[in-house]
Scaffold this motif. Structure first.
Motif, short mmCIF file in Angstrom:
data_model
loop_
_atom_site.label_atom_id
_atom_site.label_comp_id
_atom_site.label_asym_id
_atom_site.label_seq_id
_atom_site.Cartn_x
_atom_site.Cartn_y
_atom_site.Cartn_z
N LEU A 57 81.96 54.99 71.92
CA LEU A 57 81.35 55.34 70.64
C LEU A 57 80.25 54.33 70.36
CD1 LEU A 57 84.57 56.18 68.60
CD2 LEU A 57 83.05 57.75 69.83
N PRO A 58 78.99 54.76 70.33
CA PRO A 58 77.86 53.81 70.21
C PRO A 58 77.95 52.91 69.00
CG PRO A 58 77.07 56.00 70.81
CD PRO A 58 78.52 56.14 70.48
N GLN A 59 78.35 53.45 67.84
CA GLN A 59 78.41 52.62 66.64
C GLN A 59 79.44 51.50 66.80
OE1 GLN A 59 76.38 52.77 64.17
NE2 GLN A 59 75.30 54.63 64.72
N LEU A 60 80.62 51.84 67.31
CA LEU A 60 81.64 50.81 67.52
C LEU A 60 81.20 49.80 68.56
CD1 LEU A 60 84.95 52.92 67.50
CD2 LEU A 60 83.96 51.59 65.65
N ILE A 98 78.83 47.26 67.02
CA ILE A 98 79.54 46.29 66.18
C ILE A 98 80.27 45.27 67.05
CG2 ILE A 98 81.42 46.03 64.52
CD1 ILE A 98 80.65 48.74 63.37
N ALA A 99 80.94 45.76 68.11
CA ALA A 99 81.65 44.84 69.00
C ALA A 99 80.68 43.87 69.68
CB ALA A 99 82.43 45.64 70.05
N GLU A 100 79.52 44.37 70.12
CA GLU A 100 78.54 43.49 70.75
C GLU A 100 78.02 42.45 69.76
OE1 GLU A 100 75.64 46.18 72.21
OE2 GLU A 100 76.74 46.66 74.05
N ALA A 113 78.06 36.84 68.11
CA ALA A 113 78.23 35.89 67.00
C ALA A 113 79.25 34.81 67.31
CB ALA A 113 78.63 36.64 65.73
N ILE A 114 79.91 34.89 68.47
CA ILE A 114 80.97 33.93 68.79
C ILE A 114 80.48 32.48 68.77
CG2 ILE A 114 82.45 33.12 70.67
CD1 ILE A 114 83.13 36.01 71.26
#
Length: 282
Positions: free
Chosen positions: A131-134, A137-139, A144-145
């Motif tokens: 799912l592109p949107q998810l 967000i995960a990327e 941001a780590i």
């Protein structure tokens, strides 16, 4: 005689030809990937139903068959991807994640490895890759780590300083909450989450130390409001930068972009009409 031009290289793996390319085009086809999404969702539902003793007593055999069937489909999909993509398969972190999640289910869940049976539910996370949107967000969270790590290090220092102070100040009167550094860290974490921090921690401590609020209020302001909002700010900033650097065709067209494209099209038509009228043959 004109010879047929060779087919264009396949984008996912330019070295794949013949059978490898046909298998790759099939397994990466949107229809096949949508089918995999349905299988992931169905498998997630069956894994949830397996936690109910009543449901297992009635339909345990069916749920077990569905789970095995989903696992077989996942293995076939991964094998097809590995065959068609070759080394490119391992260069994609999401493919490696899918491989690990499916491989966990192949480990015998008996004896000391029985705990791995609970990790089967990680298959649901394969939806993120599809799912592109998810996925965006995960990327963003992954990118941001480094910033999150710096904030976490600062928060760890604040917690350690607070735990030492709390142990020294309140350890004698309330050893169950501040008797040692680990106990103080756990209590301060409860205070940070604002879970029963007043009646459960601060009020009992203030019965013995009326000035304890001078310690707890600054700690709550720094940990619960400032630091946690910094986490949110880092993630939001990363998502904003990720959207700005994303390829144009992956972004959603904004209203002013569509209007600008329409205006350019109209200007091109007007320019074409003017050139036609100015041409000698008109």
């Amino acid at each position: 005689m004109r010879t047929a031009s060779p087919p264009e290289p396949w984008q996912p793996n330019p070295h794949a030809t013949g059978l490898r390319r046909r298998i790759g085009e099939f397994v990466l086809h949107p229809g096949v990937q949508n089918f995999i999404i349905v299988v992931i969702i169905v498998n997630a539902v069956t894994l949830g139903l397996e936690t109910s003793d009543a449901v297992m007593a009635r339909a345990g055999g069916l749920l077990h068959v569905l789970d095995i069937g989903a696992l077989v489909i996942f293995i076939i999909e991964l094998a097809a991807k590995m065959f068609s993509l070759g080394r490119a398969f391992w260069r994609d972190g999401w493919n490696v994640f899918d491989f690990l999640v499916v491989a966990i289910a192949l480990i015998p869940s008996s004896g000391p490895l029985a705990v791995l049976r609970a990790l089967r539910v990680l298959r649901v996370l394969r939806l993120v890759n599809r799912l592109p949107q998810l996925r965006r967000i995960a990327e963003a969270i992954i990118q941001a780590i480094p910033g999150i790590g710096a904030i976490a290090a600062l928060m760890a220092i604040i917690f350690y300083v607070g735990a030492v102070m709390a142990t020294v100040l309140f350890g004698d009167s309330h050893p169950e909450m501040f008797g040692s550094i680990p106990t103080s860290l756990l209590t301060l974490f409860q205070v940070m989450t604002l879970d029963s921090w007043a009646l459960g921690v601060v009020v009992p401590v203030m019965d013995a130390h009326p000035s304890a609020w001078l310690f707890f209020i600054p700690f709550i302001l720094v940990s619960a409001f400032v630091m946690l909002n910094l986490f949110i700010a880092v993630i939001v900033d990363t998502m904003s930068n990720l959207h700005e650097t994303a390829p144009r065709d992956e972004r959603q067209a904004l209203p002013h972009d569509r209007e600008l494209a329409a205006m350019r099209h109209e200007l091109a038509e007007i320019k074409a009409l003017l050139l036609k009228q100015q041409s000698p043959g008109s």
